[in-house]
Design a protein around this motif. Structure first.
Motif, mmCIF file in Angstrom:
data_model
loop_
_atom_site.group_PDB
_atom_site.id
_atom_site.type_symbol
_atom_site.label_atom_id
_atom_site.label_comp_id
_atom_site.label_asym_id
_atom_site.label_seq_id
_atom_site.Cartn_x
_atom_site.Cartn_y
_atom_site.Cartn_z
ATOM 1 N N ASN A 79 -15.031 -59.883 48.315
ATOM 2 C CA ASN A 79 -14.450 -60.444 49.531
ATOM 3 C C ASN A 79 -13.086 -59.821 49.820
ATOM 4 O O ASN A 79 -12.352 -59.435 48.903
ATOM 5 N N VAL A 80 -12.740 -59.746 51.099
ATOM 6 C CA VAL A 80 -11.524 -59.056 51.519
ATOM 7 C C VAL A 80 -10.282 -59.653 50.860
ATOM 8 O O VAL A 80 -9.395 -58.922 50.390
ATOM 9 N N ALA A 81 -10.190 -60.970 50.787
ATOM 10 C CA ALA A 81 -9.001 -61.600 50.201
ATOM 11 C C ALA A 81 -8.828 -61.218 48.738
ATOM 12 O O ALA A 81 -7.701 -60.978 48.270
ATOM 13 N N VAL A 82 -9.920 -61.130 47.997
ATOM 14 C CA VAL A 82 -9.847 -60.749 46.588
ATOM 15 C C VAL A 82 -9.446 -59.284 46.469
ATOM 16 O O VAL A 82 -8.643 -58.915 45.601
ATOM 17 N N ARG A 83 -9.996 -58.449 47.334
ATOM 18 C CA ARG A 83 -9.627 -57.031 47.332
ATOM 19 C C ARG A 83 -8.131 -56.856 47.594
ATOM 20 O O ARG A 83 -7.467 -56.030 46.955
ATOM 21 N N GLU A 84 -7.609 -57.611 48.534
ATOM 22 C CA GLU A 84 -6.195 -57.471 48.887
ATOM 23 C C GLU A 84 -5.281 -57.970 47.769
ATOM 24 O O GLU A 84 -4.189 -57.432 47.558
ATOM 25 N N ALA A 85 -5.738 -58.981 47.028
ATOM 26 C CA ALA A 85 -4.911 -59.545 45.965
ATOM 27 C C ALA A 85 -4.805 -58.615 44.754
ATOM 28 O O ALA A 85 -3.808 -58.652 44.022
ATOM 29 N N ASP A 86 -5.807 -57.776 44.542
ATOM 30 C CA ASP A 86 -5.811 -56.868 43.389
ATOM 31 C C ASP A 86 -6.418 -55.541 43.845
ATOM 32 O O ASP A 86 -7.599 -55.279 43.635
ATOM 33 N N PRO A 87 -5.641 -54.682 44.498
ATOM 34 C CA PRO A 87 -6.173 -53.470 45.131
ATOM 35 C C PRO A 87 -6.955 -52.581 44.174
ATOM 36 O O PRO A 87 -6.539 -52.340 43.034
ATOM 37 N N VAL A 88 -8.072 -52.090 44.653
ATOM 38 C CA VAL A 88 -8.956 -51.294 43.815
ATOM 39 C C VAL A 88 -8.293 -50.008 43.346
ATOM 40 O O VAL A 88 -8.564 -49.529 42.234
ATOM 41 N N LEU A 89 -7.421 -49.430 44.153
ATOM 42 C CA LEU A 89 -6.802 -48.169 43.752
ATOM 43 C C LEU A 89 -5.903 -48.341 42.538
ATOM 44 O O LEU A 89 -5.658 -47.378 41.798
ATOM 45 N N GLU A 90 -5.412 -49.569 42.297
ATOM 46 C CA GLU A 90 -4.613 -49.810 41.102
ATOM 47 C C GLU A 90 -5.481 -49.903 39.849
ATOM 48 O O GLU A 90 -4.998 -49.677 38.741
ATOM 49 N N ARG A 91 -6.744 -50.260 40.018
ATOM 50 C CA ARG A 91 -7.666 -50.354 38.877
ATOM 51 C C ARG A 91 -8.421 -49.052 38.626
ATOM 52 O O ARG A 91 -9.076 -48.893 37.600
ATOM 53 N N LEU A 92 -8.334 -48.134 39.570
ATOM 54 C CA LEU A 92 -9.163 -46.936 39.497
ATOM 55 C C LEU A 92 -8.850 -46.028 38.308
ATOM 56 O O LEU A 92 -9.783 -45.501 37.682
ATOM 57 N N PRO A 93 -7.587 -45.791 37.942
ATOM 58 C CA PRO A 93 -7.343 -44.907 36.787
ATOM 59 C C PRO A 93 -8.068 -45.351 35.517
ATOM 60 O O PRO A 93 -8.631 -44.514 34.795
ATOM 61 N N ALA A 94 -8.092 -46.643 35.240
ATOM 62 C CA ALA A 94 -8.818 -47.122 34.055
ATOM 63 C C ALA A 94 -10.319 -46.894 34.214
ATOM 64 O O ALA A 94 -11.021 -46.599 33.235
#
Length: 542
Positions: A485-500
């Motif tokens: 959902n958009v709200a969850v995406r905005e709260a924890d942006p995917v690009l910040e999780r991408l390196p892992a």
């Protein structure tokens, strides 16, 4: 100490606790009878990457000697297939074991994918390379959209069966649920129809292939290229996907993009005698609206529909030139007989008959958005590829829509404006653009949006290595856009999780594009893969 949990796609609800669970402390996978196949699949995955082998026992058992278990269980009223509710699940990792529950086996399959990401990245390798340790966590999850897919074009450049199976696995890990196989085009016919042997004898290979971009002057490589899937190959692909609750959507693209068909059976066209096409683009040769051509098409759709048991068959229908029909006495007679206002009615005639035939097989048709131009039966789903404006046009016409605009999900477009990028058709789709996209923005009736899908057209992706570079990590990001959902995406942006997450892709042996740009061996260089830019204007909605 609690460690950061980095998953892609991000679950809708995730609550982490301090500590980890070593799965070696468990004695078994306890699964309901209907879930035993998934249980053994999970057992095999754990054994491959960590060396841990957990037996699968009945779900009511507590495991050998009453030990702790990894439990797979169905609970609640069973939802209909191919709904978001069917893929909902709850995953609890606690000191006394693991509980994965869902109302439908598809939800268990999605939960297993999440559990695999909770393990160390090296557990995704093909031999034991990691400890089977997962963080303590509680996850409640359900996808936003029903259809979350990736299309693999095996027609322009044939991609071998083992790579198709790998892409099914990669879709599963990212909680995608559709792999769309583009099986036919001007450059090759890629599956066996036993009653039509010339399709594979002639239509499945070409004598040469364009070097560089189709618009360049780089000439042709006179090396034969081809391949096809036998009926047994297709059955294996179907079974492999079914085990993982991934739906295969086969596409036979007609009545246009028919050069390979007409090379094998020229009598189905207007008498052209041309070989399988060695270059890329849109070509005038189409099926003539004859009973023989229609019989051929229905025979092919029957053959593919009998192998793949999913509810959808893709009929293509894109980029159908009308030039041949405008001068065809056969088309003119059909138009007069059927009272067609213009030549677009000829394509609509094909679409209607395809829909009727596949509906009688219990299948539902999906086609590219050009099937709207002459009118399509309301039960047909429309895959919009041109622009977002066609989404609104399809919805207004009463269709369910698969949102796939080339501006955001054509991953054969350039990854960046870096001059080192390898050859692409055109366009620019950086990962940031994918991450910021909302396929069902406010004002769109989300209940009539089937979902989203990425396309990997292979004109300029000649082998699996090139497909992987184009697909990843953009496909991982799109998986989040489709699931979360958009709200969850905005709260924890995917690009910040991408390196892992890239560590997982590396462990799987995927030749992904690094975030900082291509490695030297991935660059286009100055040879046949050199970057070729030309002015490209996106089409406007009619």
């Amino acid at each position: 100490m609690q460690r950061r949990i980095s998953l892609i796609p991000q679950p809708q609800q995730l609550t982490a606790a301090d500590g980890d669970l070593d799965l070696r402390l468990l004695s078994a996978i306890a699964a309901d009878p209907e879930l035993h196949a998934l249980g053994w699949l999970l057992s095999d995955q754990l054994n491959r990457g960590t060396g841990l082998r957990l037996p699968v026992v009945q779900g009511t058992a507590e495991g050998p000697a009453g030990g702790r278990v990894l439990r797979l269980a169905l609970a609640g009223e069973r939802p209909a297939d191919f709904t978001t509710a069917a893929e909902a699940y709850r995953l609890d990792v606690a000191p006394d074991g693991v509980d994965l529950t869902a109302a439908h086996p598809a939800g268990i399959a999605r939960g297993i994918a999440t559990l695999r990401q909770l393990l160390p990245a090296d557990s995704l390798r093909e031999a034991p390379a990691a400890e089977p340790v997962v963080p303590l966590v509680s996850i409640v999850d359900e996808p936003r959209l029903r259809w979350r897919g990736v299309m693999l074009d095996v027609a322009r450049h044939f991609q071998p069966k083992d790579f198709v199976l790998k892409m099914i696995d990669r879709a599963w890990l990212h909680r995608l649920n559709v792999v769309h196989l583009h099986l036919t085009d001007d450059q090759g016919w890629r599956f066996e129809v036993p009653t039509r042997p010339r399709l594979t004898e002639i239509g499945s290979w070409r004598a040469a292939t364009k070097i560089g971009h189709a618009r360049s002057d780089d000439g042709y490589e006179p090396t034969p290229h081809g391949g096809f899937f036998s009926v047994s190959d297709l059955r294996e692909i179907a079974s492999y996907a079914r085990e993982r609750h991934v739906m295969i959507v086969p596409e036979i693209n007609l009545p246009g993009h028919a050069r390979a068909v007409l090379a094998a059976y020229p009598e189905l066209g207007a008498g052209q005698d041309k070989p399988v096409c060695p270059t890329f683009g849109v070509f005038e040769e189409v099926l003539e609206p004859t009973q023989a051509a229609l019989d051929f098409a229905l025979e092919a759709y029957t053959a593919i529909g009998e192998v793949f048991d999913g509810p959808f068959v893709h009929i293509g229908g894109d980029e159908v030139p009308m030039t041949q029909w405008e001068s065809s006495p056969v088309a003119r007679a059909l138009m007069e007989r059927e009272g067609m206002a213009d030549v677009h009615g000829v394509q609509a005639w094909f679409t209607r008959v395809f829909c009727e035939h596949l509906a009688a097989m219990g299948k539902r048709v999906i086609g590219w958005d050009e099937i709207l131009d002459g009118g399509a039966p309301p039960e047909a789903a429309v895959q919009v590829w041109r622009t977002q404006a066609y989404v609104e046009k399809a919805l207004e016409a009463g269709h369910e829509v698969l949102v796939s605009p080339q501006t955001h999900v054509y991953f054969d477009h350039y990854e960046s404006d870096d001059p080192r990028e390898p050859l692409r058709i055109h366009g620019l789709t950086p990962i940031e653009k994918v991450a910021a996209w909302d396929p069902a923005p406010p004002g769109i009736d989300e209940s009539r949006i089937l979902g989203v899908q990425a396309q990997l057209w292979s004109e300029y992706l000649p082998n699996p290595r090139d497909v992987e570079y184009a697909a990843f990590p953009r496909l991982a990001v799109l998986a989040e856009v489709a699931w979360t959902n958009v709200a969850v995406r905005e709260a924890d942006p995917v690009l910040e999780r991408l390196p892992a997450h890239l560590e997982r892709l590396h462990a799987m042996g995927i030749g992904y594009r690094p975030l900082e740009g291509p490695k030297p061996w991935q660059e286009g260089g100055t040879g046949r893969y050199h970057r070729f830019d030309w002015e490209f204007t996106e089409p406007e909605a009619a």
